[in-house]
Design a protein around this motif. Structure first.
Motif, PDB file in Angstrom:
ATOM      1  N   PHE A 142       0.837  -1.214   0.000  1.00 12.48           N
ATOM      2  CA  PHE A 142       0.000   0.000   0.000  1.00 12.48           C
ATOM      3  C   PHE A 142       0.870   1.262   0.000  1.00 12.48           C
ATOM      4  O   PHE A 142       0.496   2.272  -0.597  1.00 12.48           O
ATOM      5  CB  PHE A 142      -0.999   0.008   1.172  1.00 12.48           C
ATOM      6  CG  PHE A 142      -0.422   0.427   2.496  1.00 12.48           C
ATOM      7  CD1 PHE A 142       0.130  -0.503   3.359  1.00 12.48           C
ATOM      8  CD2 PHE A 142      -0.428   1.758   2.882  1.00 12.48           C
ATOM      9  CE1 PHE A 142       0.679  -0.119   4.571  1.00 12.48           C
ATOM     10  CE2 PHE A 142       0.108   2.162   4.106  1.00 12.48           C
ATOM     11  CZ  PHE A 142       0.672   1.215   4.944  1.00 12.48           C
ATOM     12  N   LEU A 188       0.715   4.099  -2.816  1.00 12.10           N
ATOM     13  CA  LEU A 188       0.484   5.492  -2.436  1.00 12.10           C
ATOM     14  C   LEU A 188       1.652   6.367  -2.903  1.00 12.10           C
ATOM     15  O   LEU A 188       1.456   7.521  -3.279  1.00 12.10           O
ATOM     16  CB  LEU A 188       0.283   5.621  -0.918  1.00 12.10           C
ATOM     17  CG  LEU A 188      -1.081   5.183  -0.390  1.00 12.10           C
ATOM     18  CD1 LEU A 188      -1.095   5.177   1.145  1.00 12.10           C
ATOM     19  CD2 LEU A 188      -2.210   6.090  -0.909  1.00 12.10           C
ATOM     20  N   TYR A 189       2.848   5.791  -2.887  1.00 14.23           N
ATOM     21  CA  TYR A 189       3.997   6.567  -3.376  1.00 14.23           C
ATOM     22  C   TYR A 189       3.824   6.922  -4.849  1.00 14.23           C
ATOM     23  O   TYR A 189       4.084   8.054  -5.265  1.00 14.23           O
ATOM     24  CB  TYR A 189       5.310   5.801  -3.160  1.00 14.23           C
ATOM     25  CG  TYR A 189       6.512   6.689  -3.362  1.00 14.23           C
ATOM     26  CD1 TYR A 189       7.080   7.374  -2.306  1.00 14.23           C
ATOM     27  CD2 TYR A 189       7.054   6.880  -4.635  1.00 14.23           C
ATOM     28  CE1 TYR A 189       8.165   8.220  -2.489  1.00 14.23           C
ATOM     29  CE2 TYR A 189       8.134   7.724  -4.831  1.00 14.23           C
ATOM     30  CZ  TYR A 189       8.681   8.385  -3.753  1.00 14.23           C
ATOM     31  OH  TYR A 189       9.748   9.233  -3.943  1.00 14.23           O
ATOM     32  N   ASP A 224       1.183   9.697  -4.892  1.00 17.14           N
ATOM     33  CA  ASP A 224       1.658  10.938  -4.275  1.00 17.14           C
ATOM     34  C   ASP A 224       2.718  11.620  -5.135  1.00 17.14           C
ATOM     35  O   ASP A 224       2.765  12.850  -5.248  1.00 17.14           O
ATOM     36  CB  ASP A 224       2.244  10.660  -2.878  1.00 17.14           C
ATOM     37  CG  ASP A 224       1.194  10.116  -1.924  1.00 17.14           C
ATOM     38  OD1 ASP A 224       0.006  10.128  -2.279  1.00 17.14           O
ATOM     39  OD2 ASP A 224       1.573   9.677  -0.824  1.00 17.14           O
TER      40      ASP A 224
END
Lengths: 157, 157
Positions: free
Chosen positions: A121, A125-126, A129
């Motif tokens: 996760f 998300l990286y 982002d």
């Protein structure tokens, strides 16, 4: 423990952001997309090439644990139309790989692109982002060019 | 359905990003923090004031469904030290409210700040994404000022 976010919602979140980034690419005049920069930074097209190197290969890696080498070369030949085609191809590839990502993959530790160790996760998300970060920089480029960027919350077609 | 991301992990993700934003605030020279801008945009301090208006009041809203009015007024008096104090106060408030957010809140539809209708997880991700977006803009300001920003992946103390 209830589900905070489902796998489908995670995909929609990602693709919604990618849709907004697509609008930002479209908003750039072709010349400035490939030439304009501030403070010695990359052009927005070069940032987009980084995002393309991560997105579909990242989804493939999450699904299969086969990680391609990060290849941030701009393959658009300075054509905005071609860059958007590459973007759309990535969108399809992500949708193709997504169902192959197992639920427990998100809490598994993995070595993204053979070098970034983190839970699934966090890795995902990286990716998202990092895209938001660079797109925010694209907004400054557009503002500096006196061009109104798309609204930040417009993540639908 | 396994858990893709736990509530604790969600908090750590948010606070990790907030820690990086804190480093970006610290990296700005005080004068430029409150004065520098590109393309008619806000100063980074003004963007930070927006983030402060959202963060702790947002956590409170998620926990209690009591939503304060969005108040983006800069309360730092053009002091970087004071702005960082306000930031740290927000950090503590988020940590205080977080355990009071019920698990099912993330899938509930809510009206954030009395006006933004969305599911809880979308609202929270919006808070985080909005911060990443504006921080990315702060990076361009720093680069334009010939100042090296902190690395994007540095989200630890």
């Amino acid at each position: 423990m209830l589900t905070l976010i489902t796998k489908d919602q995670f995909l929609n979140h990602w693709q919604g952001h990618r849709l907004l980034t697509r609008k930002v690419i479209e908003t750039f005049p072709e010349k400035e997309l490939f030439e304009f920069s501030i403070g010695g930074m990359r052009t927005f097209a070069q940032m987009v090439s980084e995002l393309l190197a991560i997105a579909a290969p990242g989804a493939k890696g999450l699904a299969t644990d086969i990680w391609e080498e990060l290849d941030e070369k701009d393959r658009s030949g300075n054509s905005k139309e071609r860059l958007l085609e590459l973007w759309d191809k990535s969108t399809d590839e992500i949708n193709l790989y997504w169902p192959q990502i197992s639920d427990n993959r998100f809490q598994e530790e993995l070595l993204a692109f053979g070098q970034y160790k983190d839970k699934g996760f966090c890795t995902l998300l990286y990716f998202i982002d990092n895209e938001i970060h660079h797109r925010g920089q694209g907004y400054v480029y557009l503002r500096a060019l006196n061009i109104e960027p798309p609204a930040f919350w417009e993540r639908q077609l």
